[in-house]
Design a protein around this motif. Sequence first.
Motif, PDB file in Angstrom:
ATOM      1  N   UNK A  13     -15.951  86.191  29.185  1.00 55.98           N
ATOM      2  CA  UNK A  13     -16.322  84.814  29.489  1.00 55.98           C
ATOM      3  C   UNK A  13     -16.786  84.628  30.928  1.00 55.98           C
ATOM      4  N   UNK A  14     -16.038  85.107  31.940  1.00 59.17           N
ATOM      5  CA  UNK A  14     -16.540  84.962  33.297  1.00 59.17           C
ATOM      6  C   UNK A  14     -17.872  85.654  33.518  1.00 59.17           C
ATOM      7  N   UNK A  15     -18.064  86.837  32.930  1.00 57.62           N
ATOM      8  CA  UNK A  15     -19.325  87.536  33.121  1.00 57.62           C
ATOM      9  C   UNK A  15     -20.464  86.764  32.461  1.00 57.62           C
ATOM     10  N   UNK A  16     -20.178  86.130  31.326  1.00 51.89           N
ATOM     11  CA  UNK A  16     -21.210  85.347  30.656  1.00 51.89           C
ATOM     12  C   UNK A  16     -21.590  84.131  31.486  1.00 51.89           C
ATOM     13  N   UNK A  17     -20.592  83.525  32.156  1.00 57.58           N
ATOM     14  CA  UNK A  17     -20.876  82.343  32.963  1.00 57.58           C
ATOM     15  C   UNK A  17     -21.660  82.702  34.217  1.00 57.58           C
ATOM     16  N   UNK A  18     -21.516  83.917  34.701  1.00 61.88           N
ATOM     17  CA  UNK A  18     -22.316  84.341  35.846  1.00 61.88           C
ATOM     18  C   UNK A  18     -23.798  84.286  35.503  1.00 61.88           C
ATOM     19  N   UNK A  19     -24.145  84.544  34.269  1.00 58.75           N
ATOM     20  CA  UNK A  19     -25.555  84.504  33.867  1.00 58.75           C
ATOM     21  C   UNK A  19     -26.118  83.091  33.843  1.00 58.75           C
ATOM     22  N   UNK A  20     -25.274  82.085  33.952  1.00 60.33           N
ATOM     23  CA  UNK A  20     -25.758  80.707  34.018  1.00 60.33           C
ATOM     24  C   UNK A  20     -26.025  80.257  35.452  1.00 60.33           C
ATOM     25  N   UNK A  21     -25.728  81.103  36.425  1.00 57.60           N
ATOM     26  CA  UNK A  21     -25.962  80.732  37.821  1.00 57.60           C
ATOM     27  C   UNK A  21     -27.452  80.730  38.117  1.00 57.60           C
ATOM     28  N   UNK A  22     -27.919  79.622  38.655  1.00 58.86           N
ATOM     29  CA  UNK A  22     -29.331  79.472  39.006  1.00 58.86           C
ATOM     30  C   UNK A  22     -29.590  79.910  40.452  1.00 58.86           C
ATOM     31  N   UNK A  23     -28.520  80.165  41.218  1.00 57.11           N
ATOM     32  CA  UNK A  23     -28.655  80.497  42.638  1.00 57.11           C
ATOM     33  C   UNK A  23     -29.541  81.704  42.911  1.00 57.11           C
ATOM     34  N   UNK A  24     -29.448  82.823  42.154  1.00 55.91           N
ATOM     35  CA  UNK A  24     -30.351  83.951  42.432  1.00 55.91           C
ATOM     36  C   UNK A  24     -31.823  83.593  42.290  1.00 55.91           C
ATOM     37  N   UNK A  25     -32.135  82.730  41.350  1.00 58.19           N
ATOM     38  CA  UNK A  25     -33.526  82.303  41.168  1.00 58.19           C
ATOM     39  C   UNK A  25     -33.982  81.466  42.349  1.00 58.19           C
ATOM     40  N   UNK A  26     -33.135  80.546  42.803  1.00 53.61           N
ATOM     41  CA  UNK A  26     -33.482  79.698  43.946  1.00 53.61           C
ATOM     42  C   UNK A  26     -33.705  80.545  45.194  1.00 53.61           C
ATOM     43  N   UNK A  27     -32.793  81.483  45.443  1.00 49.99           N
ATOM     44  CA  UNK A  27     -32.891  82.301  46.660  1.00 49.99           C
ATOM     45  C   UNK A  27     -34.139  83.178  46.653  1.00 49.99           C
ATOM     46  N   UNK A  28     -34.401  83.868  45.540  1.00 53.79           N
ATOM     47  CA  UNK A  28     -35.561  84.762  45.494  1.00 53.79           C
ATOM     48  C   UNK A  28     -36.873  83.993  45.513  1.00 53.79           C
ATOM     49  N   UNK A  29     -36.907  82.836  44.852  1.00 54.51           N
ATOM     50  CA  UNK A  29     -38.130  82.030  44.856  1.00 54.51           C
ATOM     51  C   UNK A  29     -38.445  81.510  46.251  1.00 54.51           C
ATOM     52  N   UNK A  30     -37.424  81.000  46.948  1.00 52.44           N
ATOM     53  CA  UNK A  30     -37.670  80.479  48.287  1.00 52.44           C
ATOM     54  C   UNK A  30     -37.982  81.588  49.271  1.00 52.44           C
TER      55      UNK A  30
END
Length: 450
Positions: A13-30
Motif C-alpha cells: 500500500x505505501x509503495x502504491x501511494x508513492x506512485x500517486x505523488x505528482x512531485x517528481x513530475x513538477x520538479x522535472x518539468x520545471x
Amino acid sequence: MGPEATCPRSWPLPRLRVRTWIEPVVASTQLASSLYDAGLLLVVKASFGAGASSNHSASPSPSPRDAPEDEQQRAISNFYIVYNLVVGLTPLLSAYGLGWLSDRYHRKISICVSLLGFLLSRLGLLLKVLLDWPVQVLYAAAALNGLGGGFSAFWSGVMALGSLGSSEDRRSLRLILLDLILGLAGFCGSMASGHLFQQMTGHHSGQGLVLTACSVSCAAFALFYSLLVLKVPESMASPSKALPTVDTVSGTVGTYRTLDPDQSDKQSVAGHPPYPGKAKPQKTIIALLFVAAIIYDLAVVGTVDVMPLFVLREPLSWNQVQVGYGMAAGYTIFITSFLGVLVFSRCFQDTTMIMIGMVSFGSGALLLAFVKETYMFYIGKVFVILQLSLTLTGVVTSTVYNKIYQLTMEKFVGTCFALSSFLSFLAIIPIGIVAYKQVSWQQYGDVTEK
C-alpha cells in the motif's frame, strides 16, 4: 495469525501511494523549463549576433548612429514579441478542451498532453542548435507547446491531482509545497544553465547543445513518468467530517483554503450573519480586485519580459553564467512567498499582505530602473521577489513593454522598470479601498451583533 503474516499485505500500500505523488513530475518539468528559458535567450542572442541582427531588425534601414548592440537588442525584442504572442494565444485553442476531457474521462489527460507539448518545444530548440536552423523555427516549437495546453493546462492538472491525493486538513500544505518544489527546481536549473551552455563553445553550431539536451531529457522523463508510473489517487475527502471554519497551515489565515465550493457558505453560517446590503458591496470588492490585479500584472509581466534584454546590454553586459544566476534569483520568489505567507499571515489580513507584495515590487522595479552595476541588480531583485505575480494580461503586456523598451533604450534604458514601479503603486489604491471596506464592514458586524 502472527504479525509476520500480515506484513506482506501491508507493505504494497505505501509503495502504491508513492506512485500517486505528482512531485517528481513538477520538479522535472520545471527543471526542463528553467534550462529551456535560459537556453532560448542565449541561443537567440547568438543567432542575432553581428551580421545576423540587421537581417531581422524591425527597421529596414537603421540609422548610422545605431550601434550593433542596439540592432541586436531590437532583433531579440522583436523575436520575443512574436514568440510571447504565440505562447500566450495558442493555449486558448486547447486548454479548455483538455480540462473538459480530464474532468470527464481521465485526470492525467491535461498533464500528459501538455507535457508532450513541452517536450516537442524543447526538441525544437535542440534541433535548432544541432542543425543550425533559422531562429524562426522556434515559433513553430512554441505553437506546439501552446496547442498542448501550455503551462495553464499542466498546472491545473497538477493542482487537481494534488488535491485528490490530500486530505482536507492537509490539502493546503500540499499545494504550498508543490509551489515550493516548483521554485526550487527552477532555481537549480537556472543556476546550472549558464555553465551547461558554455560546454562545447569551441564549435559554433554546437553552442548550447549540452544545455538543450539536458532540457529535453528532463522533459522526456516527466512525460514518461506521467504515462507509465503516475497513478491518479483516490479522493481522500471525508464528507462526514465537519469542516473547520478556516482551513489553515500552521496558523496561517486566508491562503490556500480548502478547495470546497460550499465552504464559504458554511463559514457564513458559522460566523456573523450577513447584514442588509452586503451582496452589492461584494460585487464592488470583486471589481476592485480585478482592477488591481490587471494594473499590477501590467507591471509584473512587463518587467519580467524586458529584464532578460536589459541584462544583456550595457551597462551590465552579462555573460551566460550571469544570465543563469539572474534567472535563478527570480525563482527565489517561491521560497520567500512560502515563508512570507507563514509569517505575515499570522499578523495581517489578506489585503495587507497583497499591498506588502505590491510595495516591495514597486520599490524593486524603481531600483532596477537605475541599475548600473550587477550588485545593484540583485538589490532590486530582493524587493521584486517578494511579490506574488499574476498571469492575466501577459500577452498584451509583453508586446507593449517590448516596444516601449525598443523606443526608450537609447534615451533611458530603465523606462520600463520606472513604468512598472508607477503601475505597481497605482494598483495599491483599489486594494486599499477593499481593505478599508472590509474593516468598516467588520465594525458594522460587531455593532449589529451587540
